[in-house]
Scaffold this motif. Structure first.
Motif, short mmCIF file in Angstrom:
data_model
loop_
_atom_site.label_atom_id
_atom_site.label_comp_id
_atom_site.label_asym_id
_atom_site.label_seq_id
_atom_site.Cartn_x
_atom_site.Cartn_y
_atom_site.Cartn_z
N ALA A 1 -3.21 -9.48 -2.30
CA ALA A 1 -2.51 -10.36 -2.54
C ALA A 1 -0.94 -9.07 -3.05
O ALA A 1 -0.12 -9.75 -2.42
N LEU A 2 -0.81 -7.90 -3.10
CA LEU A 2 0.45 -6.84 -3.16
C LEU A 2 0.95 -7.33 -0.92
O LEU A 2 1.73 -7.15 -1.25
N ALA A 3 -0.22 -6.78 -0.01
CA ALA A 3 0.52 -6.62 0.72
C ALA A 3 1.06 -8.50 1.40
O ALA A 3 1.21 -8.45 1.76
N ARG A 4 0.29 -9.07 0.52
CA ARG A 4 0.84 -10.65 1.30
C ARG A 4 2.81 -10.32 0.19
O ARG A 4 3.06 -11.69 1.03
N SER A 5 2.41 -10.16 -0.16
CA SER A 5 4.00 -10.38 -1.21
C SER A 5 4.98 -9.38 -0.24
O SER A 5 6.36 -9.47 -0.56
#
Length: 344
Positions: free
Chosen positions: A88-92
């Motif tokens: 989720a951090l990477a996609r943000s």
């Protein structure tokens, strides 16, 4: 972030292992027009919360670690969302994402890359490994051998990789998010102190509370929530936030407080290994980000206290007497905070 598997090959040394054109953004840039530091920080946290239920504190610490330029170790039992938080951090963030599934037979070249003979050119060309991304998920890092674990040491400390005598810079921002299961689980290798000290924070996700777990079970689109996340900041934004945080004011008395914490830990009978200078610098950097996220341009002792346990507990080593008493590293750090005078 753009997702790439662990076998990704990138350009040779002549073109730079970061890919064509490298990565945009310069350190010291101002935040995006019309967007405050706190606004962008909250936007990342809110985006991650769309896929992770009931873990607001863990999410904020994760984003703090990203902006502070540190690396994150998430340690917990299987199935509580460690990998989901990293994804989720990477996609943000609109950058490049690489993942490595650490296994006992993984080799350092599987992480860093290797030189491959090119018959057309009659020369060796470097093909970069998955470490050449903005965010690298090192899943179950303690299942790989110490030799493979140590392949990340230079990358995490110096943001560069040396292969066959040639040094290649890593893209910026660069962050390793490693997950691991507790050491009492079978098939694991403990991370050495030298590598633990390179992680800015160690977090434990923990089980969700009743409300969050119930929401997780009844929602129909749980499997799609992560896939629907879209970037809310760019890599330039992250670098600009980091530069802004570095300008947050730190009083000399507060810096002395950090030195006192480190000095007391090194002289205390509770610890056999106290707080390192790298740990003190990391705590200061994280405290600056925490202050900026709260909309302040100065650091307070409460910022330091709030971050001390996730930043320090995994870096210190308890003395045998403390271990026999059943004391944990978190408890020892809390006691250190309690007994160290706070500047007025």
């Amino acid at each position: 972030m753009t997702t790439t598997g662990p076998t990704t090959s990138q350009n040779g040394p002549g073109e730079g292992p970061q890919g064509a054109g490298g990565l945009p953004g310069q350190q010291g840039a101002a935040p995006a027009a019309g967007r405050s530091f706190a606004g962008m920080f909250d936007a990342i946290c809110t985006n991650i919360a769309g896929a992770v239920h009931g873990k607001a504190d863990v999410i904020r610490l994760t984003v703090t670690c990203l902006v502070a330029g540190g690396h994150l170790l998430i340690e917990d039992v299987p199935g509580v969302g460690k990998t989901t938080i990293a994804k989720a951090l990477a996609r943000s963030v609109d950058g490049h994402f690489g993942r490595v599934q650490f296994t006992p037979d993984l080799l350092p070249s599987d992480v860093l890359g290797s030189s491959v003979w090119n018959q057309r050119n009659g020369a060796f060309e470097f093909r970069a490994g998955p470490v050449f991304h903005n965010l690298v998920l090192s899943d179950e890092i303690n299942r790989a051998s110490p030799k493979t674990q140590s392949a990340l040491l230079e990358a995490m400390a110096e943001e560069q990789v040396t292969v066959d005598g040639t040094t290649y810079p890593l893209p910026r921002p660069f962050m390793v998010v490693a997950t691991q299961n507790p050491l009492e689980h079978q098939g694991t290798f403990p991370l050495p102190e030298s590598q633990l000290d390179r992680f800015l924070m160690r977090l434990s996700v923990g089980y969700p509370d009743r409300t969050a777990e119930l929401a997780l079970l009844v929602e129909e689109d749980h499997g799609d929530r992560l896939d629907r996340l879209r970037p809310v900041v760019s890599t330039e934004d992250v670098l600009a936030m980091a530069a802004a945080a570095s300008r947050v004011y730190v009083a000399e008395a507060l810096a002395a407080y950090l030195v006192d914490l480190a000095d007391r830990s090194r002289r205390s009978a509770t610890f056999s290994l106290g707080i390192s200078p790298r740990a003190a610098l990391g705590l200061l950097g994280a405290a600056r980000v925490h202050a900026a996220a709260d909309g302040r341009d100065y650091v307070t002792p409460d910022d330091v206290k709030h971050l001390a346990r996730p930043v320090l507990a995994h870096r210190v080593v308890l003395a045998p007497e403390s271990q026999l008493q059943g004391m944990t590293a978190e408890e020892a750090v809390s006691e250190l905070l309690r007994t160290t005078p706070v500047p007025s």
